[in-house]
Each structure stands twice: as C-alpha cells, then as structure tokens.
Scaffold this motif. Structure first.
Motif, PDB file in Angstrom:
ATOM      1  N   VAL B 204     -24.871 -67.032  32.332  1.00 32.94           N
ATOM      2  CA  VAL B 204     -26.131 -66.255  32.914  1.00 32.94           C
ATOM      3  C   VAL B 204     -27.045 -66.946  33.906  1.00 32.94           C
ATOM      4  O   VAL B 204     -27.519 -68.130  33.649  1.00 32.94           O
ATOM      5  N   VAL B 205     -26.772 -66.148  35.029  1.00 31.99           N
ATOM      6  CA  VAL B 205     -28.025 -66.255  35.662  1.00 31.99           C
ATOM      7  C   VAL B 205     -29.044 -65.259  35.684  1.00 31.99           C
ATOM      8  O   VAL B 205     -28.951 -63.803  35.596  1.00 31.99           O
ATOM      9  N   ALA B 206     -29.916 -65.994  35.298  1.00 35.70           N
ATOM     10  CA  ALA B 206     -31.932 -64.588  36.154  1.00 35.70           C
ATOM     11  C   ALA B 206     -32.525 -65.288  36.876  1.00 35.70           C
ATOM     12  O   ALA B 206     -32.940 -66.009  36.863  1.00 35.70           O
ATOM     13  N   ASP B 207     -33.285 -63.805  37.894  1.00 34.71           N
ATOM     14  CA  ASP B 207     -34.211 -64.455  38.721  1.00 34.71           C
ATOM     15  C   ASP B 207     -35.055 -62.821  38.720  1.00 34.71           C
ATOM     16  O   ASP B 207     -34.747 -61.834  39.219  1.00 34.71           O
ATOM     17  N   TRP B 208     -36.022 -63.459  38.014  1.00 31.68           N
ATOM     18  CA  TRP B 208     -37.270 -62.388  38.379  1.00 31.68           C
ATOM     19  C   TRP B 208     -37.701 -62.466  39.421  1.00 31.68           C
ATOM     20  O   TRP B 208     -38.886 -63.151  39.382  1.00 31.68           O
ATOM     21  N   ASP B 209     -37.862 -61.592  40.373  1.00 36.35           N
ATOM     22  CA  ASP B 209     -38.975 -61.117  41.595  1.00 36.35           C
ATOM     23  C   ASP B 209     -40.488 -60.835  41.464  1.00 36.35           C
ATOM     24  O   ASP B 209     -40.610 -59.475  40.785  1.00 36.35           O
ATOM     25  N   ARG B 210     -41.471 -61.790  40.897  1.00 39.44           N
ATOM     26  CA  ARG B 210     -42.576 -61.083  40.586  1.00 39.44           C
ATOM     27  C   ARG B 210     -42.799 -59.905  41.074  1.00 39.44           C
ATOM     28  O   ARG B 210     -43.529 -59.330  40.854  1.00 39.44           O
ATOM     29  N   ARG B 211     -43.055 -60.337  42.174  1.00 39.97           N
ATOM     30  CA  ARG B 211     -43.626 -59.566  43.229  1.00 39.97           C
ATOM     31  C   ARG B 211     -43.408 -58.293  43.803  1.00 39.97           C
ATOM     32  O   ARG B 211     -43.895 -56.697  43.085  1.00 39.97           O
ATOM     33  N   ALA B 212     -41.935 -57.925  43.747  1.00 35.76           N
ATOM     34  CA  ALA B 212     -40.873 -56.686  43.756  1.00 35.76           C
ATOM     35  C   ALA B 212     -41.071 -56.453  41.250  1.00 35.76           C
ATOM     36  O   ALA B 212     -40.651 -55.010  41.727  1.00 35.76           O
ATOM     37  N   GLU B 213     -41.598 -57.442  40.621  1.00 41.77           N
ATOM     38  CA  GLU B 213     -41.213 -56.231  39.218  1.00 41.77           C
ATOM     39  C   GLU B 213     -39.664 -56.892  39.333  1.00 41.77           C
ATOM     40  O   GLU B 213     -39.780 -55.436  38.695  1.00 41.77           O
ATOM     41  N   ARG B 214     -38.449 -57.231  39.794  1.00 39.19           N
ATOM     42  CA  ARG B 214     -37.181 -56.965  39.753  1.00 39.19           C
ATOM     43  C   ARG B 214     -36.676 -57.221  38.810  1.00 39.19           C
ATOM     44  O   ARG B 214     -37.019 -59.340  39.251  1.00 39.19           O
ATOM     45  N   LEU B 215     -35.794 -57.741  38.196  1.00 42.56           N
ATOM     46  CA  LEU B 215     -35.339 -59.161  37.436  1.00 42.56           C
ATOM     47  C   LEU B 215     -33.091 -58.527  37.990  1.00 42.56           C
ATOM     48  O   LEU B 215     -33.115 -57.613  38.213  1.00 42.56           O
ATOM     49  N   THR B 216     -33.230 -59.715  38.244  1.00 46.12           N
ATOM     50  CA  THR B 216     -31.198 -59.648  38.392  1.00 46.12           C
ATOM     51  C   THR B 216     -30.977 -60.357  37.688  1.00 46.12           C
ATOM     52  O   THR B 216     -31.166 -61.803  37.009  1.00 46.12           O
ATOM     53  N   SER B 240     -34.817 -48.936  35.405  1.00 46.45           N
ATOM     54  CA  SER B 240     -34.759 -49.312  36.937  1.00 46.45           C
ATOM     55  C   SER B 240     -35.194 -50.839  37.449  1.00 46.45           C
ATOM     56  O   SER B 240     -35.030 -50.745  39.351  1.00 46.45           O
ATOM     57  N   GLN B 241     -35.796 -51.286  37.095  1.00 58.39           N
ATOM     58  CA  GLN B 241     -36.477 -52.481  37.125  1.00 58.39           C
ATOM     59  C   GLN B 241     -35.341 -53.897  36.868  1.00 58.39           C
ATOM     60  O   GLN B 241     -35.126 -55.197  37.358  1.00 58.39           O
ATOM     61  N   VAL B 242     -34.131 -53.723  36.454  1.00 59.68           N
ATOM     62  CA  VAL B 242     -33.246 -54.738  35.870  1.00 59.68           C
ATOM     63  C   VAL B 242     -31.979 -54.241  36.488  1.00 59.68           C
ATOM     64  O   VAL B 242     -31.209 -53.116  36.889  1.00 59.68           O
ATOM     65  N   ARG B 243     -31.302 -55.267  37.178  1.00 60.04           N
ATOM     66  CA  ARG B 243     -29.558 -54.783  37.674  1.00 60.04           C
ATOM     67  C   ARG B 243     -29.272 -55.935  37.013  1.00 60.04           C
ATOM     68  O   ARG B 243     -29.611 -57.450  36.809  1.00 60.04           O
ATOM     69  N   VAL B 244     -27.997 -55.697  36.381  1.00 59.28           N
ATOM     70  CA  VAL B 244     -27.459 -56.436  36.026  1.00 59.28           C
ATOM     71  C   VAL B 244     -26.244 -56.097  36.781  1.00 59.28           C
ATOM     72  O   VAL B 244     -25.758 -55.247  37.024  1.00 59.28           O
ATOM     73  N   ARG B 273     -40.948 -66.040  31.744  1.00 60.44           N
ATOM     74  CA  ARG B 273     -41.172 -66.658  31.425  1.00 60.44           C
ATOM     75  C   ARG B 273     -41.956 -67.457  32.922  1.00 60.44           C
ATOM     76  O   ARG B 273     -42.872 -67.993  32.646  1.00 60.44           O
ATOM     77  N   LEU B 274     -40.497 -68.065  32.687  1.00 57.66           N
ATOM     78  CA  LEU B 274     -41.408 -69.112  33.915  1.00 57.66           C
ATOM     79  C   LEU B 274     -41.507 -69.000  35.750  1.00 57.66           C
ATOM     80  O   LEU B 274     -41.906 -70.248  36.521  1.00 57.66           O
ATOM     81  N   GLY B 275     -40.921 -67.852  35.436  1.00 61.85           N
ATOM     82  CA  GLY B 275     -41.160 -67.334  37.107  1.00 61.85           C
ATOM     83  C   GLY B 275     -40.187 -68.026  37.611  1.00 61.85           C
ATOM     84  O   GLY B 275     -40.314 -67.984  39.573  1.00 61.85           O
ATOM     85  N   LYS B 276     -38.804 -68.500  37.404  1.00 61.63           N
ATOM     86  CA  LYS B 276     -38.179 -69.097  38.268  1.00 61.63           C
ATOM     87  C   LYS B 276     -36.575 -68.267  37.889  1.00 61.63           C
ATOM     88  O   LYS B 276     -36.312 -68.586  36.553  1.00 61.63           O
ATOM     89  N   PRO B 277     -35.959 -69.165  39.095  1.00 66.31           N
ATOM     90  CA  PRO B 277     -34.779 -68.505  38.440  1.00 66.31           C
ATOM     91  C   PRO B 277     -33.679 -69.773  37.803  1.00 66.31           C
ATOM     92  O   PRO B 277     -34.305 -70.298  38.205  1.00 66.31           O
ATOM     93  N   VAL B 278     -33.362 -69.138  36.694  1.00 66.67           N
ATOM     94  CA  VAL B 278     -32.838 -70.002  35.388  1.00 66.67           C
ATOM     95  C   VAL B 278     -31.271 -69.407  35.784  1.00 66.67           C
ATOM     96  O   VAL B 278     -30.374 -68.664  35.135  1.00 66.67           O
ATOM     97  N   LYS B 279     -30.153 -70.205  35.142  1.00 67.02           N
ATOM     98  CA  LYS B 279     -28.766 -70.468  35.427  1.00 67.02           C
ATOM     99  C   LYS B 279     -28.245 -71.323  33.759  1.00 67.02           C
ATOM    100  O   LYS B 279     -29.090 -72.705  33.143  1.00 67.02           O
ATOM    101  N   TRP B 280     -27.803 -70.939  33.011  1.00 63.86           N
ATOM    102  CA  TRP B 280     -26.827 -71.304  31.915  1.00 63.86           C
ATOM    103  C   TRP B 280     -25.546 -70.781  31.798  1.00 63.86           C
ATOM    104  O   TRP B 280     -24.670 -70.066  32.058  1.00 63.86           O
ATOM    105  N   ILE B 281     -24.880 -71.897  32.128  1.00 66.56           N
ATOM    106  CA  ILE B 281     -23.170 -71.745  31.870  1.00 66.56           C
ATOM    107  C   ILE B 281     -22.845 -73.027  30.887  1.00 66.56           C
ATOM    108  O   ILE B 281     -23.367 -73.383  30.661  1.00 66.56           O
ATOM    109  N   GLU B 282     -21.870 -71.965  29.719  1.00 67.50           N
ATOM    110  CA  GLU B 282     -21.681 -72.180  28.920  1.00 67.50           C
ATOM    111  C   GLU B 282     -20.383 -73.546  28.912  1.00 67.50           C
ATOM    112  O   GLU B 282     -19.634 -73.396  29.988  1.00 67.50           O
TER     113      GLU B 282
END
Lengths: 169, 788
Positions: B204-216, B240-244, B273-282
């Motif tokens: 899973v990789v997640a990226d929260w764009d704080r200014r656009a208020e969108r989570l990818t 609509s704020q979340v793109r998977v 929470r951290l306002g940063k892109p985060v990656k976890w690879i199993e």
C-alpha cells in the motif's frame, strides 16, 4: 547515520554508467529499483527462491536480492529495461513470450527473461526437458509454465540474441 | 464482418509494458519525500498484550513516528464484515473481524502490534527491535476438531466457544433416500488448501495532498472501489476525495480481495497523520503470516446409491477452519457445501457445516474458494461407490450427470451469491466422452498399472489414470459497469471498475468493444482498477471479470454503437440500417466510398458552437451496467495419467487433460492460459503445498524454501479442449474461467494414484489432500497393515 559507512559504487547498468554512495547493507535489488529507478526488476521473496529479481551480472544470471550493491562495484549489469531496442522493438525473447502467452500478471517475467538470455546463448537448441530445467529456479504462479516453454522452444533454432544495448555497443 | 476480433486469440495489448519493465506495480510507485513503514508482528499465536513501549523506537535516527493501537484513538475500530451471511434459515454466524493494530489480545502469529515510520524500510525494520512489549503467551486452539472442545482456549472471549458458524442446508429427504439405498458408504475426508502465494506480495502506498484535500492510495487490491468507499468512511472523507489505484498487480488469486487488511487501514491513516507519502510493502515472510490463507476442512460424508450406481442422496457434516477472524463471512464453506453437488443428479442432500475460530491466519477465498474441498468429497465418494459396485469410475459418472434437458436445474439450497443454487446450463456427457477419447480411457484404464508401458522387469513404476467432473458457480453479481468513449482521434477508451491481476482484461475487454464498434483492437485502450476512471463496481473475484464486467463493456459498446449509427445516418443522409462499422469508419453498405471516420463523428457529437437539441448528451460515450440474476454455471472434466514409484512414493504426472466449458469464449489464448495456470496451482495443492502449523500455532514453513510451489519441472504439459454451452443469463453467453483449472485437481490426483497402485494395494483409499511423497508412503504402509 555515519556518512563514513557509505561505500562508493560505480557500475554500468544497461549501458549507462552510474556512481552512487550506498550503505553496506543495501541489497542490489533495492539499489536497482529505488536508487536507480529501474523498477522492472521485481522482488518476490528476498531469499533467492522465486527468481523474479534475476539480472545479468557481467553476463551471468544472478539474483539481485542475494547480493549487496556494494559487491558489484565495477560490474556491468543488464536488467529487463535493457533488453528491448531503444525504439521499443521487443527483444526476440520478449516477442516470443508475447506470441506464446508466456506471461499473465507479468511480475515474474523479467526474471524469466534474464534467466533465459544466457541460457539460450549457451544452448541455442534446447529440448523441452532442458528448457524446463533451465527455468526450474524461477517461480511463476500464473501460467503453469507451458507458455514460457513454448516461447523458448519457438526460438530454439536461432537462439536469442544479446540484449539490445549490448548488441549496439 | 471482416474485422471480427471477438473470439480470436488476439495477442495481449498489455504485454509490451509488462515485458519491458514499464508496467507500474505498487512497489514501483515513488513519491517525493516518501516514508517507509514496517509492522511489528506478534511472535505468538495467542497472547495477552499487557504493555507496549515505543520510546526507544521513536528516538532512533531516521524514525519519524511509531504507533500502537491506543495511538490510533477513535480511528481504531474493527474492520468491516465484508460478506454478510446469505439468508439461510436458522444459520448461526458470529462475526468477529480483524483490527488495525492488536489491543489487549493477539489471536494469530503475525498479527500487527505496532507500526514504525522511517526514512527507509531498513531503518523502520531496525526500529522494530527497539520496541519493548509485554505479551503473555496463552494456550492456543490450532487443531480444527480440538478447537471445538469445551475446554479449548477461547479465541474470542465474549463467545461461548470457538464456534464461528453453524449452517445446515437440505434438499429432499435424505433419511428416505438412505432407507431406500442398496449401497451406503461413509468416510472421513480432509482437504487442506494452502497459500495463494502470488509472486508479488501485498503493498500500500498512500499520499495525502493537504492543499487539495485529496488522498491517493495505490493498493495491491482486487477491489479498488470498495477500498475507496471504505477508506472514505473510516477517514471521514468524502468518496470523491479518495482515489484508489490498483495498478498492475502481480497475481491475486483471492487473498487480495480481502479487505480491510490491517495495513490497508493503517497506511492511509499514517499518510494523513504525518502529511507525507507513506509506503508499506509486504515481504515474503509477512505474506505467509499476514496475507489470508484458505486451509482445511474435515468432512464426515455419506453417499446412498441404488445398485445401478445412481445417487439417491448425500449427507455431509464438516468443520471449516476460519482462522482467527471471519470478515469474509461464510463464502468459503458455502462454496464447499454447494459445489459438492457437482454436475450430478442428487435428489436428497443434507449438509451441515460448522466454521471454527483457530489461532491461525484468517481464511478467505483462494482460487477455487472452498470448491476444491466439496468436489474432493463428492468425487471420492463416487470413486468408492464405483469400486464397491465394480463399476468403471467413468461409468458411474455417466449414470449420474445431468442431461441437457434438465437445465435450469434447481438445487433448492442457497449459494454464496445469496440466490438459490440453480445451474443455468450444462452439457456434461460430451465433455466426459471428449476427455475419455483424449486420454484413451479404455486402453489406459485396463492396460495401465503394474506393467505400465515399459518392458516388464526394467521399470517398477506403476501407471494409473483418473477422470473427474466438476461444476463451478461463476460470474456472480451484484454488478459491474463500464464506460466506452470514442475520442476525436478515433481511438476508443474503456473504463471499468474491477482490478486486473494478469487475466488479460486490457485485451479481452478491448475485443468485446472493438467487435461492436468496428475498430482495430489496438485502438481500444482499457483502464481498470482506478477509481478516478470509474467508481462503480465491486471487484475481481468469483471468476466474474469476463462475465460481469465483460457484459457491462458489451452493453456500453452497444449503446455507443447506436449513437455512432444515429450520427452517421445524419451525416451521410442514409438509413441506419444501411450502415456498417468497419475499419474505424461508418460506411454505407454497398457504397463504401460514402463513409465517415468515427473520430469525425465524435467531433460532430461534441460541437463547440451552435445549439443542440434539448436533452442532447455530448459525445459518443455511454456508461452501462450489468448485473446477472445469479451466477453462470461453468463446468469441466479433467483427466490425468500418473506414474507412481512404489519404492519412493514419488508421483510423476505424465499427462493432464482438461475439457472445459465456460460458454462463449472471448479470447481462447487467454482462456487457455487461465485454465493451465489454475491446473498448476491444483497440482501444487495436490502434492507439494501445505501450510504446516505446530501445536503452538507457529507456521513451520513460512518461506518459499519450505513451502513448495510447483516449478516447470513439476507441472506437465496440459492438453485442453473447450466445449461451448453459452450461459442464458448474460447477452455474451460467457461463464467464468479463472478458478476452474484449480478446482478438481486434488480429487483427480487421488483417483489416479489409487488406480496406479490398484494391483499392489487394492484396499488403498486416499481420503485426504494434500499428499506428499512422505504422506503417500504412510498411506501405502497403512494399506499394507505396516508401520511407516
């Protein structure tokens, strides 16, 4: 982290020269994928069984997850990105995989390709048993292997030429 | 039509990207400033978590943050019940779902206790060693039958026992059938299905764009849309704020349809929470502990027949290992219960199952999804009955298979899709005869065995053959959708909501659409698994992509075709009936010089100036949905020839034959690949793969060195033939094929091995799968009355 722990690594990958500093523990697979951005080399087990991370190290097929980047200083590496021609024309082995439906999800495919390039160079006319032996160290969970064997057999008269970047240099 | 592409073995459009390393998988996603995640996992299968201290981990250089359950605050909650129980009278079901990070109690080895975020994965893993925690080991419930004992350790302490479900379904009057029977056979069967072991682990990789208020979120999921909707709810965002995005996925096979995995809940939260892109690879070890399995059932089953070998009824009572939690509801055991009936006339059926919580990884569907277990029981019962009645195994099947005039066939029990189990269609007898002809059944069955084909005295190996049948409920609802657009370039774009894990959707769906629009298949670009491109649908599971999404693509293509014809009729001033769509153009039949390109029509349909009629929809575009009333019934017959070395119990598969019927075929090359790949997994299940737990609930073979996936040296060439009995339940007539190859292999293997050893060990009964040389050796010794 102590900067003195970093090791200079200079090497050639797919015909391009790179110089980087790496931690001694950095796996070659991670170095290729994340430091050099060559993400076509895939990681499936990190214990040398699945073969998805197979690359060519000075012409030999090796598992990038079982080597440290620091071990390959001065080496010449070919990854899957180095197989096709610059204009996008697929390497004959890649084309054979496509024709014979030798891939499905495609995750293991780079490892199979790079296992087979040196195999075909040494054994240009293998029979099915030899082909199966040659790829028995690579795991594919999708195809049941038959399309891969068919792909290799379709090339077995001519053998597979070198990766494009090697042929050009 | 000259440009016919539907039904042709078109080479896959996605292959160049995959072959060159250009295809993007989740671990290939890089974002600026991305952080990396590692999870601390429980070393114990059952334990009480008294305390956890992250102080040292947090102070390590390069560590950004570390969290345990309490740090998640209100976000900590149980995952959703993904599949509620179907409406079965008196069904008992106790849902207990997984949590993002363990709190208070740990219920299987590998359950996450804490998460560390660092500037690299290496540092994050280093910091796991800094975490101090007090985890008191508890007694474990790991063995299926013992877990139901009154004094078994209780996994969910709010329940009275480890019983997770108790479901009985009946058809007809089994007691009366039994009373009327000439032959009654009862046996205990165990069937254990293993790890899907996709070569790509989860990520899973997640990226929260704080200014656009969108989570990818990039996720190795088979169900991107439900993940998007669920994440929005969990995180308090609008959908609509979340793109998977489920980009290229390196094999799914079922476990990637499971949701929400703990990591799928935690990683997007970390990004916000951290306002940063985060990656976890199993990694592979995590995959063995943390990705769902399928595992074991124990059946006590009985068959009642008349003296001609006709089935009068079947009774079954089985236990199903559901693991520590049961978010996937009853899908797997209901598949076992329903699929057991096979292609046969079974007038009376009485089937009860109890699902049992154990201190092991969660059980959810893996390719076949419990169908293997049911097929094994029924096929073995028929083999035993054939032996008892001195009938050929093929003959007893001939006497019991449903004939074409018996469809639709009502089984009067409820299937996993909440509908009554009804076979829509089938034509089994020709499939049996075809398989017999391909393997030369009469000759092999009589001639194989102790002499084999080798000169007597040179080889002591024994040859045997087997043949089994199965049906598979595929292509279940509820629905999928697709949007088809002709662009002004004349290219066609297709979007659908399901994810793709190697099934050739980019090609198969392009063929469906190209067929209707008269364009070259290379002009059709398919997008799957991106909620920004299409956000209605459920996912890739239950062999449903080609059926449900395929028919949605077909419906959308028909709607666009109608728009093309209307616009072309106006532009060329001819009747629609006089037009044909060929070569990317609308042409007048018989006057092909009168024509207009589809791209030009697309521009006409999207004017930049002037007025349009009220109600006009712009463009040559349509969105359509397809939802079948119930699943389409695929079926098949597999046959196998084996050679057994009685001195080592090693088995070699000499020939493997599949006669398969999945209705209308979109791309026979892709279909063949699906079948063969399924068989390879079936062979692994039959003879190589088994998840081995010790009495402490520790998985003993959690690596690819110890858990043996079949290689090219073990999987034989597989010969296939296809019959076409179209499904009446969808316009294309398609049935699913993704799981089929894997379903009957265990049953077939057991029958063929018994046949090979029939002269040496006439009383050998193989009532379990998986086998291995060791286990087969033990069974052979037992059949001789010896100790192994």
């Amino acid at each position: 982290m102590d900067d003195s722990a970093l090791i200079d690594v200079a090497l050639t990958v797919n015909g391009t020269h790179y110089q980087r500093q790496v931690e001694s523990r950095l796996l070659l697979s991670d170095f290729l994928r994340h430091d050099l951005g060559l993400t076509g080399t895939h990681v499936g087990c990190e214990h040398g069984v699945c073969g998805a991370c197979t690359i060519l190290l000075d012409g030999e097929a090796v598992r990038a997850c079982l080597l440290f980047a620091a071990q390959v200083r001065g080496s010449t590496i070919t990854t899957v990105e180095g197989l096709a021609a610059a204009d996008g024309t697929l390497h004959p082995l890649q084309e054979a995989f496509r024709q014979a439906h030798g891939l499905q999800c495609g995750f293991c495919t780079p490892g199979f390709l790079l296992t087979l390039v040196p195999f075909l160079a040494e054994n240009p006319n293998p029979d099915d048993r030899e082909i199966r032996q040659a790829i028995s160290g690579n795991l594919c969970r999708c195809t049941g292997y038959q399309g891969i064997v068919d792909a290799v057999r379709s090339l077995s008269r001519t053998g597979a030429p070198k990766p494009a970047h090697e042929a050009e240099t | 039509m000259s440009s016919r592409v539907f039904g042709e073995p078109i080479k896959r459009l996605e292959d160049p990207r995959l072959l060159t390393g250009d295809a993007v998988f989740v671990d290939d996603v890089e974002r600026p400033g991305m952080l990396h995640v590692a999870f601390l996992r429980s070393p114990y299968a059952h334990g009480r978590l008294h305390a956890i201290d992250l102080t040292d981990a947090r102070s390590r250089d390069g560590v950004i943050a570390a969290f345990a359950a309490d740090d998640l605050g209100a976000y900590w909650q149980h995952g959703p019940l993904l599949v509620p129980p179907p409406p079965i009278a008196d069904a008992v079901f106790y849902p207990r779902t997984q949590v993002p990070l363990a709190r208070g109690k740990v219920r299987h080895a590998g359950e996450p206790l804490a998460v560390v975020v660092a500037t690299s994965r290496y540092i994050a893993e280093d910091a796991l060693d800094d975490i101090v925690y007090d985890l008191e080991p508890l007694d474990v419930a790991i063995e299926l039958e013992a877990a139901l004992d009154a004094d078994a350790p209780r996994i969910h302490e709010d329940l009275d026992s480890n019983l997770a479900a108790d479901v009985r379904q009946q058809k007809g009057d089994y007691a009366a059938a039994r009373a009327a029977a000439d032959v009654i056979l009862e046996r205990r069967f165990t069937y254990d299905h293993g790890a899907a072991a996709a070569i790509e682990n989860r990520g899973v990789v997640a990226d929260w764009d704080r200014r656009a208020e969108r989570l990818t979120v990039w996720d190795t999921t088979q169900a991107p849309i439900p993940i998007r909707n669920g994440l929005a709810g969990l995180l308090g965002l609008s959908e609509s704020q979340v793109r998977v995005v489920a980009p290229f996925i390196g094999g799914g096979f079922g476990p990637k349809i499971m949701m929400f995995y703990p990591e799928e809940m935690v990683v997007p939260w970390l990004a916000m929470r951290l306002g940063k892109p985060v990656k976890w690879i199993e990694d592979r070890e995590e995959n063995f502990f943390a990705t769902t399995h399928e595992r074991s059932q124990i059946h006590q089953a009985e068959i009642a027949l008349d003296r001609e070998g006709r089935i009068l009824g079947v009774r079954d009572d089985f236990l199903h290992d559901t693991g520590a939690y049961n978010p996937y509801g009853l899908t797997v055991p209901i598949n076992s219960q329903c699929t057991l009936l096979g292609p046969y006339r079974v007038p009376a059926y009485d089937s009860r199952f109890r699902a049992v919580f154990t201190n092991a990884t969660i059980v959810t569907p893996y390719r076949g999804a419990g169908r293997q277990h049911g097929v094994f029981v029924m096929e073995r019962l028929l083999d035993l009955a054939a032996r008892e009645l001195n009938l050929d195994p093929v003959e007893i099947r001939r006497r019991n298979v449903l004939e074409p005039d018996e469809f639709p066939h009502h089984h009067e029990i409820i299937y996993q899709d909440f509908s009554e189990l009804v076979y829509d269609s089938g034509n089994h007898r020709p499939a049996i005869e075809k398989a017999c002809a391909m393997i030369d059944w009469e000759r092999e069955r009589d001639g194989a065995g102790i002499q084999g084909e080798e000169p007597a005295g040179t080889v002591d190996k024994r040859r045997g053959v087997g043949l089994v049948c199965y049906v598979e409920g595929t292509g279940i609802g509820p629905y999928e959708g697709a949007r088809v657009t002709v662009e002004s370039s004349g290219s066609v774009s297709v979007s659908t909501g399901i994810g793709t894990q190697g099934q050739g959707h980019f090609t198969a769906f392009a063929q469906v659409v190209a067929e209707q629009l008269g364009v070259a298949v290379e002009r059709v670009r398919v997008v799957t698994g991106d909620t920004r491109a299409f956000h209605w649908g459920t996912g890739t599971f239950a062999s449903r992509g080609a059926v449900v999404a395929g028919n949605a693509c077909h419906a959308a293509a028909l709607a666009v075709r109608a728009k093309i014809l209307r616009h072309a009729s106006e532009a060329l001033e001819v009747d629609e009936a006089d037009l044909e769509l060929v070569g990317g153009e609308a042409r007048v039949v018989g006057a092909p010089q009168r024509r207009i390109a589809l791209g030009d029509l697309a521009q006409r349909a999207n004017p930049l100036r002037g007025a349009v009629a009220p109600g006009t929809e712009p463009g040559l575009e349509a969105t359509s949905y397809f939802g079948p009333s119930r699943g389409a019934t695929a079926s098949g017959v597999h046959a196998m020839e084996v050679e057994v070395d009685p001195s080592t119990a090693m088995v070699e598969i000499l020939r493997y034959i599949v006669v398969h019927d999945c209705g209308t075929v979109i791309n026979p090359m892709i279909l063949d690949g699906q079948i063969k790949g399924g068989v390879a997994q079936g062979i692994g299940n039959a003879f190589y793969e088994q998840l081995i737990y010790d009495s402490e609930g520790q998985l003993q073979n959690a690596s690819l060195m110890d858990y043996l996936l079949p290689t090219a040296a073990e999987v034989p060439p597989i010969e296939t033939a296809h019959l076409v009995t179209p499904s009446p339940l969808n316009p294309l007539g398609t049935k699913g094929a993704g799981e089929a190859g894997a379903i009957p292999t265990g049953a077939l293997f057991a029958q063929a091995v018994e046949n090979a050893l029939r002269e040496d060990l006439p009383d050998l009964e193989i009532l379990e799968i998986p086998l291995s040389p060791n286990r087969l050796w033990e069974l052979m010794c037992a059949a001789r009355g010896e100790q192994a």
